[in-house]
Design a protein around this motif. Structure first.
Motif, PDB file in Angstrom:
ATOM      1  N   MET A   1       7.786  10.948   4.187  1.00 36.37           N
ATOM      2  CA  MET A   1       6.917  10.936   2.986  1.00 36.37           C
ATOM      3  C   MET A   1       5.629  10.056   3.260  1.00 36.37           C
ATOM      4  O   MET A   1       5.711   9.016   3.924  1.00 36.37           O
ATOM      5  CB  MET A   1       7.683  10.446   1.906  1.00 36.37           C
ATOM      6  CG  MET A   1       6.731  10.099   0.634  1.00 36.37           C
ATOM      7  SD  MET A   1       7.527   9.440  -0.960  1.00 36.37           S
ATOM      8  CE  MET A   1       8.952  10.479  -1.159  1.00 36.37           C
ATOM      9  N   LYS A   2       4.358  10.547   2.859  1.00 39.82           N
ATOM     10  CA  LYS A   2       3.289   9.928   2.908  1.00 39.82           C
ATOM     11  C   LYS A   2       3.329   8.456   2.072  1.00 39.82           C
ATOM     12  O   LYS A   2       4.059   8.526   1.067  1.00 39.82           O
ATOM     13  CB  LYS A   2       1.969  10.581   2.549  1.00 39.82           C
ATOM     14  CG  LYS A   2       1.879  11.956   3.233  1.00 39.82           C
ATOM     15  CD  LYS A   2       1.128  11.599   4.728  1.00 39.82           C
ATOM     16  CE  LYS A   2       0.619  12.859   5.421  1.00 39.82           C
ATOM     17  NZ  LYS A   2      -0.211  12.600   6.302  1.00 39.82           N
ATOM     18  N   LYS A   3       2.534   7.596   2.655  1.00 36.72           N
ATOM     19  CA  LYS A   3       2.865   6.245   1.845  1.00 36.72           C
ATOM     20  C   LYS A   3       1.274   6.070   1.104  1.00 36.72           C
ATOM     21  O   LYS A   3       0.468   7.074   1.325  1.00 36.72           O
ATOM     22  CB  LYS A   3       2.969   5.125   2.544  1.00 36.72           C
ATOM     23  CG  LYS A   3       1.951   4.958   3.708  1.00 36.72           C
ATOM     24  CD  LYS A   3       2.511   3.752   4.745  1.00 36.72           C
ATOM     25  CE  LYS A   3       1.501   4.031   5.842  1.00 36.72           C
ATOM     26  NZ  LYS A   3       1.737   2.441   6.816  1.00 36.72           N
ATOM     27  N   VAL A   4       1.521   5.423   0.161  1.00 41.49           N
ATOM     28  CA  VAL A   4       0.157   4.901  -0.817  1.00 41.49           C
ATOM     29  C   VAL A   4      -0.520   3.607  -0.321  1.00 41.49           C
ATOM     30  O   VAL A   4       0.229   2.541  -0.254  1.00 41.49           O
ATOM     31  CB  VAL A   4       0.268   5.097  -2.265  1.00 41.49           C
ATOM     32  CG1 VAL A   4      -0.737   4.706  -2.853  1.00 41.49           C
ATOM     33  CG2 VAL A   4       0.978   6.444  -2.735  1.00 41.49           C
ATOM     34  N   GLY A   5      -1.720   3.341  -0.216  1.00 38.24           N
ATOM     35  CA  GLY A   5      -2.397   2.329   0.039  1.00 38.24           C
ATOM     36  C   GLY A   5      -2.936   1.797  -1.242  1.00 38.24           C
ATOM     37  O   GLY A   5      -3.608   2.452  -1.847  1.00 38.24           O
ATOM     38  N   ILE A   6      -2.569   0.491  -1.699  1.00 36.67           N
ATOM     39  CA  ILE A   6      -3.147  -0.237  -2.814  1.00 36.67           C
ATOM     40  C   ILE A   6      -4.131  -1.272  -2.276  1.00 36.67           C
ATOM     41  O   ILE A   6      -3.555  -2.310  -1.765  1.00 36.67           O
ATOM     42  CB  ILE A   6      -2.118  -0.695  -3.583  1.00 36.67           C
ATOM     43  CG1 ILE A   6      -1.007   0.482  -4.268  1.00 36.67           C
ATOM     44  CG2 ILE A   6      -2.497  -1.495  -4.798  1.00 36.67           C
ATOM     45  CD1 ILE A   6       0.208  -0.292  -4.890  1.00 36.67           C
ATOM     46  N   VAL A   7      -5.280  -1.157  -2.620  1.00 29.34           N
ATOM     47  CA  VAL A   7      -6.282  -2.060  -2.053  1.00 29.34           C
ATOM     48  C   VAL A   7      -6.840  -2.839  -3.163  1.00 29.34           C
ATOM     49  O   VAL A   7      -7.422  -2.072  -4.209  1.00 29.34           O
ATOM     50  CB  VAL A   7      -7.270  -1.434  -1.231  1.00 29.34           C
ATOM     51  CG1 VAL A   7      -8.295  -2.711  -0.915  1.00 29.34           C
ATOM     52  CG2 VAL A   7      -6.803  -0.740  -0.264  1.00 29.34           C
ATOM     53  N   MET A   8      -6.885  -3.854  -3.368  1.00 29.45           N
ATOM     54  CA  MET A   8      -7.322  -4.775  -4.380  1.00 29.45           C
ATOM     55  C   MET A   8      -8.666  -5.669  -3.854  1.00 29.45           C
ATOM     56  O   MET A   8      -8.722  -5.952  -2.627  1.00 29.45           O
ATOM     57  CB  MET A   8      -6.679  -5.822  -5.123  1.00 29.45           C
ATOM     58  CG  MET A   8      -5.085  -5.359  -5.525  1.00 29.45           C
ATOM     59  SD  MET A   8      -3.971  -6.588  -6.018  1.00 29.45           S
ATOM     60  CE  MET A   8      -3.626  -7.377  -4.597  1.00 29.45           C
ATOM     61  N   GLY A   9      -9.724  -5.642  -4.902  1.00 26.93           N
ATOM     62  CA  GLY A   9     -10.903  -6.484  -4.403  1.00 26.93           C
ATOM     63  C   GLY A   9     -10.598  -8.107  -4.592  1.00 26.93           C
ATOM     64  O   GLY A   9     -11.397  -8.720  -3.696  1.00 26.93           O
ATOM     65  N   SER A  10      -9.381  -8.291  -5.112  1.00 23.85           N
ATOM     66  CA  SER A  10      -9.365  -9.809  -5.394  1.00 23.85           C
ATOM     67  C   SER A  10      -7.585  -9.968  -5.567  1.00 23.85           C
ATOM     68  O   SER A  10      -7.156  -9.014  -6.178  1.00 23.85           O
ATOM     69  CB  SER A  10     -10.075 -10.381  -6.385  1.00 23.85           C
ATOM     70  OG  SER A  10      -9.545 -11.849  -6.679  1.00 23.85           O
ATOM     71  N   GLY A  51      -8.799   4.272   9.208  1.00 24.56           N
ATOM     72  CA  GLY A  51      -7.502   4.316   9.931  1.00 24.56           C
ATOM     73  C   GLY A  51      -6.300   4.875   8.811  1.00 24.56           C
ATOM     74  O   GLY A  51      -5.320   4.899   9.325  1.00 24.56           O
ATOM     75  N   ALA A  52      -6.544   4.970   7.727  1.00 21.34           N
ATOM     76  CA  ALA A  52      -5.636   5.041   6.691  1.00 21.34           C
ATOM     77  C   ALA A  52      -4.843   6.541   6.981  1.00 21.34           C
ATOM     78  O   ALA A  52      -3.611   6.736   6.768  1.00 21.34           O
ATOM     79  CB  ALA A  52      -6.200   5.419   5.023  1.00 21.34           C
ATOM     80  N   GLU A  53      -5.505   7.640   7.231  1.00 20.65           N
ATOM     81  CA  GLU A  53      -4.829   8.892   7.420  1.00 20.65           C
ATOM     82  C   GLU A  53      -4.038   8.821   8.660  1.00 20.65           C
ATOM     83  O   GLU A  53      -2.831   9.376   8.498  1.00 20.65           O
ATOM     84  CB  GLU A  53      -5.835   9.963   7.358  1.00 20.65           C
ATOM     85  CG  GLU A  53      -5.280  11.498   7.650  1.00 20.65           C
ATOM     86  CD  GLU A  53      -6.145  12.583   7.735  1.00 20.65           C
ATOM     87  OE1 GLU A  53      -5.822  13.743   7.581  1.00 20.65           O
ATOM     88  OE2 GLU A  53      -7.417  12.348   7.543  1.00 20.65           O
ATOM     89  N   GLY A  54      -4.673   8.412   9.688  1.00 20.90           N
ATOM     90  CA  GLY A  54      -3.677   8.195  10.955  1.00 20.90           C
ATOM     91  C   GLY A  54      -2.629   7.365  10.692  1.00 20.90           C
ATOM     92  O   GLY A  54      -1.606   7.237  11.523  1.00 20.90           O
ATOM     93  N   LEU A  80      -9.212  10.940   2.568  1.00 22.33           N
ATOM     94  CA  LEU A  80      -7.951  11.030   1.773  1.00 22.33           C
ATOM     95  C   LEU A  80      -8.373  10.903   0.324  1.00 22.33           C
ATOM     96  O   LEU A  80      -9.692  10.177   0.112  1.00 22.33           O
ATOM     97  CB  LEU A  80      -7.252   9.842   2.031  1.00 22.33           C
ATOM     98  CG  LEU A  80      -6.429   9.817   3.251  1.00 22.33           C
ATOM     99  CD1 LEU A  80      -5.694   8.390   3.751  1.00 22.33           C
ATOM    100  CD2 LEU A  80      -5.452  11.008   3.542  1.00 22.33           C
ATOM    101  N   PRO A  81      -7.688  11.293  -0.727  1.00 28.14           N
ATOM    102  CA  PRO A  81      -8.034  11.171  -2.019  1.00 28.14           C
ATOM    103  C   PRO A  81      -7.835   9.418  -2.400  1.00 28.14           C
ATOM    104  O   PRO A  81      -7.160   8.851  -1.954  1.00 28.14           O
ATOM    105  CB  PRO A  81      -6.834  11.779  -3.021  1.00 28.14           C
ATOM    106  CG  PRO A  81      -6.192  12.628  -1.874  1.00 28.14           C
ATOM    107  CD  PRO A  81      -6.335  11.993  -0.711  1.00 28.14           C
ATOM    108  N   VAL A  82      -8.855   9.101  -3.092  1.00 24.69           N
ATOM    109  CA  VAL A  82      -9.109   7.817  -3.644  1.00 24.69           C
ATOM    110  C   VAL A  82      -9.138   7.712  -5.113  1.00 24.69           C
ATOM    111  O   VAL A  82      -9.835   8.411  -5.613  1.00 24.69           O
ATOM    112  CB  VAL A  82     -10.453   7.047  -3.048  1.00 24.69           C
ATOM    113  CG1 VAL A  82     -10.403   5.627  -3.694  1.00 24.69           C
ATOM    114  CG2 VAL A  82     -10.349   6.853  -1.544  1.00 24.69           C
ATOM    115  N   ILE A  83      -8.215   6.953  -5.713  1.00 28.50           N
ATOM    116  CA  ILE A  83      -7.975   6.732  -6.969  1.00 28.50           C
ATOM    117  C   ILE A  83      -8.516   5.487  -7.395  1.00 28.50           C
ATOM    118  O   ILE A  83      -7.861   4.415  -7.075  1.00 28.50           O
ATOM    119  CB  ILE A  83      -6.495   6.867  -7.408  1.00 28.50           C
ATOM    120  CG1 ILE A  83      -6.026   8.490  -7.078  1.00 28.50           C
ATOM    121  CG2 ILE A  83      -6.355   6.980  -9.067  1.00 28.50           C
ATOM    122  CD1 ILE A  83      -4.610   8.464  -6.997  1.00 28.50           C
TER     123      ILE A  83
END
Length: 160
Positions: A1-10, A51-54, A80-83
């Motif tokens: 299963m693909k994973k999800v990246g959660i990126v926060m600015g702070s 590098g996220a897709e790879g 990749l889709p960015v939400i």
């Protein structure tokens, strides 16, 4: 299963990000959480997106307040889709973050959810990943059925 990246600015965005984490865990979707700033760590944010897709990601959720350029900066460096999740800050009640996130130029889209709408961002990420995962799609349908049943139960209780 693909994973999800959660990126926060702070790290101050973590209380909002936790809502996404809870939903992803409920669906059994693997995820990673990072803090990268579009303004203070642009090279690291770019490297993550490139590098996220790879690295096995299927979608990225980006949370940021105030100027909120993080989602756009990530989207500019991946297909990749960015939400984007605009985060309410102490100024302008998150309207500034909403407008910065939703007003992307043609060719670099960012799907944008409501201010502090991290739970919906996670559900949207799950739906994106579920296009190639029948079991996850079934889990999403089951989650929606449970939500509908809860509403109908409240209606029945009200009318007793």
């Amino acid at each position: 299963m693909k994973k999800v990246g959660i990126v926060m600015g702070s790290d101050s965005d973590m209380p909002v990000a936790e809502k996404a984490i809870e939903r992803l865990e409920g669906f059994g979707i693997p995820y990673e959480v990072h803090i990268y700033s579009a303004h203070r760590t642009p090279e690291q944010a770019k490297a993550f997106a490139e590098g996220a897709e790879g690295a096995g990601f299927g979608a990225i959720i980006a949370l940021a307040g105030k100027a909120a350029h993080l989602a756009g900066a990530l989207a500019a460096n991946t297909t990749l889709p960015v939400i984007g999740v605009p985060v309410k800050s102490s100024t302008l009640d998150g309207l500034d973050a909403l407008l910065s996130t939703v007003q992307m130029p043609t060719g670099i889209p960012v799907a944008t959810v409501a201010i502090d709408g991290a739970a919906n961002a996670a559900i949207l990420a799950a739906q994106i990943i579920a296009t190639g995962d029948a079991a996850l799609a079934a889990a999403i349908r089951e989650d929606r059925a449970k939500a509908a049943a809860a509403v109908l139960e409240k209606d029945a209780a009200l009318n007793r």
